[in-house]
Design a protein around this motif. Structure first.
Motif, PDB file in Angstrom:
ATOM      1  N   PHE A  64       0.835  -1.192   0.000  1.00 24.11           N
ATOM      2  CA  PHE A  64       0.000   0.000   0.000  1.00 24.11           C
ATOM      3  C   PHE A  64       0.872   1.246   0.000  1.00 24.11           C
ATOM      4  O   PHE A  64       2.002   1.236   0.478  1.00 24.11           O
ATOM      5  N   LEU A  65       0.329   2.299  -0.586  1.00 28.17           N
ATOM      6  CA  LEU A  65       1.051   3.563  -0.734  1.00 28.17           C
ATOM      7  C   LEU A  65       0.611   4.511   0.370  1.00 28.17           C
ATOM      8  O   LEU A  65      -0.577   4.664   0.638  1.00 28.17           O
ATOM      9  N   SER A  66       1.584   5.139   1.019  1.00 28.28           N
ATOM     10  CA  SER A  66       1.293   6.077   2.092  1.00 28.28           C
ATOM     11  C   SER A  66       2.413   7.103   2.159  1.00 28.28           C
ATOM     12  O   SER A  66       3.507   6.870   1.653  1.00 28.28           O
ATOM     13  N   GLY A  67       2.145   8.216   2.783  1.00 27.47           N
ATOM     14  CA  GLY A  67       3.173   9.221   2.992  1.00 27.47           C
ATOM     15  C   GLY A  67       4.003   8.884   4.211  1.00 27.47           C
ATOM     16  O   GLY A  67       3.493   8.354   5.193  1.00 27.47           O
ATOM     17  N   SER A  68       5.288   9.171   4.161  1.00 25.50           N
ATOM     18  CA  SER A  68       6.169   8.856   5.272  1.00 25.50           C
ATOM     19  C   SER A  68       7.428   9.702   5.209  1.00 25.50           C
ATOM     20  O   SER A  68       7.790  10.236   4.160  1.00 25.50           O
ATOM     21  N   THR A  69       8.108   9.792   6.335  1.00 17.94           N
ATOM     22  CA  THR A  69       9.420  10.439   6.369  1.00 17.94           C
ATOM     23  C   THR A  69      10.528   9.399   6.270  1.00 17.94           C
ATOM     24  O   THR A  69      11.690   9.741   6.170  1.00 17.94           O
ATOM     25  N   LYS A  70      10.164   8.132   6.296  1.00 19.78           N
ATOM     26  CA  LYS A  70      11.122   7.023   6.219  1.00 19.78           C
ATOM     27  C   LYS A  70      11.668   6.906   4.795  1.00 19.78           C
ATOM     28  O   LYS A  70      10.959   7.125   3.832  1.00 19.78           O
ATOM     29  N   THR A  71      12.931   6.530   4.674  1.00 18.67           N
ATOM     30  CA  THR A  71      13.546   6.350   3.363  1.00 18.67           C
ATOM     31  C   THR A  71      14.065   4.921   3.238  1.00 18.67           C
ATOM     32  O   THR A  71      14.194   4.210   4.222  1.00 18.67           O
ATOM     33  N   SER A  72      14.357   4.518   2.019  1.00 14.98           N
ATOM     34  CA  SER A  72      14.849   3.173   1.760  1.00 14.98           C
ATOM     35  C   SER A  72      15.717   3.165   0.518  1.00 14.98           C
ATOM     36  O   SER A  72      15.543   3.985  -0.386  1.00 14.98           O
ATOM     37  N   ASN A  73      16.638   2.210   0.459  1.00 16.71           N
ATOM     38  CA  ASN A  73      17.452   2.027  -0.740  1.00 16.71           C
ATOM     39  C   ASN A  73      16.730   1.176  -1.775  1.00 16.71           C
ATOM     40  O   ASN A  73      17.092   1.186  -2.945  1.00 16.71           O
ATOM     41  N   GLU A  74      15.721   0.408  -1.343  1.00 18.94           N
ATOM     42  CA  GLU A  74      14.942  -0.431  -2.257  1.00 18.94           C
ATOM     43  C   GLU A  74      13.838   0.402  -2.907  1.00 18.94           C
ATOM     44  O   GLU A  74      13.281   1.296  -2.279  1.00 18.94           O
ATOM     45  N   THR A  75      13.531   0.082  -4.162  1.00 17.07           N
ATOM     46  CA  THR A  75      12.424   0.731  -4.849  1.00 17.07           C
ATOM     47  C   THR A  75      11.508  -0.328  -5.450  1.00 17.07           C
ATOM     48  O   THR A  75      11.911  -1.481  -5.622  1.00 17.07           O
ATOM     49  N   VAL A  76      10.280   0.085  -5.769  1.00 16.05           N
ATOM     50  CA  VAL A  76       9.303  -0.835  -6.333  1.00 16.05           C
ATOM     51  C   VAL A  76       8.393  -0.052  -7.284  1.00 16.05           C
ATOM     52  O   VAL A  76       8.145   1.136  -7.089  1.00 16.05           O
ATOM     53  N   GLU A  77       7.925  -0.744  -8.333  1.00 20.95           N
ATOM     54  CA  GLU A  77       6.928  -0.177  -9.243  1.00 20.95           C
ATOM     55  C   GLU A  77       5.562  -0.356  -8.610  1.00 20.95           C
ATOM     56  O   GLU A  77       5.185  -1.469  -8.240  1.00 20.95           O
ATOM     57  N   PHE A  78       4.809   0.728  -8.478  1.00 17.33           N
ATOM     58  CA  PHE A  78       3.472   0.666  -7.901  1.00 17.33           C
ATOM     59  C   PHE A  78       2.570   1.600  -8.701  1.00 17.33           C
ATOM     60  O   PHE A  78       2.781   2.806  -8.715  1.00 17.33           O
ATOM     61  N   GLU A  79       1.595   1.017  -9.379  1.00 19.17           N
ATOM     62  CA  GLU A  79       0.642   1.760 -10.208  1.00 19.17           C
ATOM     63  C   GLU A  79       1.351   2.672 -11.216  1.00 19.17           C
ATOM     64  O   GLU A  79       0.989   3.836 -11.400  1.00 19.17           O
ATOM     65  N   GLY A  80       2.373   2.141 -11.856  1.00 19.88           N
ATOM     66  CA  GLY A  80       3.062   2.859 -12.919  1.00 19.88           C
ATOM     67  C   GLY A  80       4.128   3.842 -12.471  1.00 19.88           C
ATOM     68  O   GLY A  80       4.764   4.474 -13.305  1.00 19.88           O
ATOM     69  N   GLU A  81       4.347   3.983 -11.193  1.00 19.46           N
ATOM     70  CA  GLU A  81       5.362   4.894 -10.664  1.00 19.46           C
ATOM     71  C   GLU A  81       6.369   4.103  -9.840  1.00 19.46           C
ATOM     72  O   GLU A  81       6.082   3.015  -9.360  1.00 19.46           O
TER      73      GLU A  81
END
Length: 80
Positions: free
Chosen positions: A23-40
C-alpha cells in the motif's frame, strides 16, 4: 512551522512481508529499495505485520474464556 527542522515527507510503498500486500502512504522514512506501484517508482519499506495480516483485522483472532479473579482463586485454592 519553523523552516529546515522537519524531515521531508514523501510517498512510500509499504509491503507486508508475510502476505505480500502493498500500500502507498506518505512517510518520512527512506529506503534504498524501490518498487513499481501503479506505474510509478517509489521507495519500498518492508513491514512484518499490517492490516492485511494482523489477527484483529483478519478475524482470525482467538478468543479465550477468561475466568474471573474469584473463579481462578477458587480453582487454585478452593475447597474440594
Amino acid at each position: 512551522m519553523k523552516k529546515d527542522i522537519h524531515p521531508e515527507y514523501h510517498p512510500v510503498v509499504f509491503m507486508d512481508t508475510s502476505t505480500g500486500y502493498q500500500f502507498l502512504s506518505g512517510s518520512t522514512k527512506t529506503s534504498n529499495e524501490t518498487v513499481e506501484f501503479e506505474g510509478e517508482t517509489y521507495p519500498l519499506i518492508r513491514v512484518e505485520i499490517s492490516s492485511d495480516s494482523h489477527p484483529f483485522y483478519t478475524g482470525r483472532q482467538k478468543f479465550t474464556q477468561a475466568d474471573g479473579r474469584v473463579d481462578r482463586f477458587n480453582k487454585k485454592y478452593g475447597l474440594k
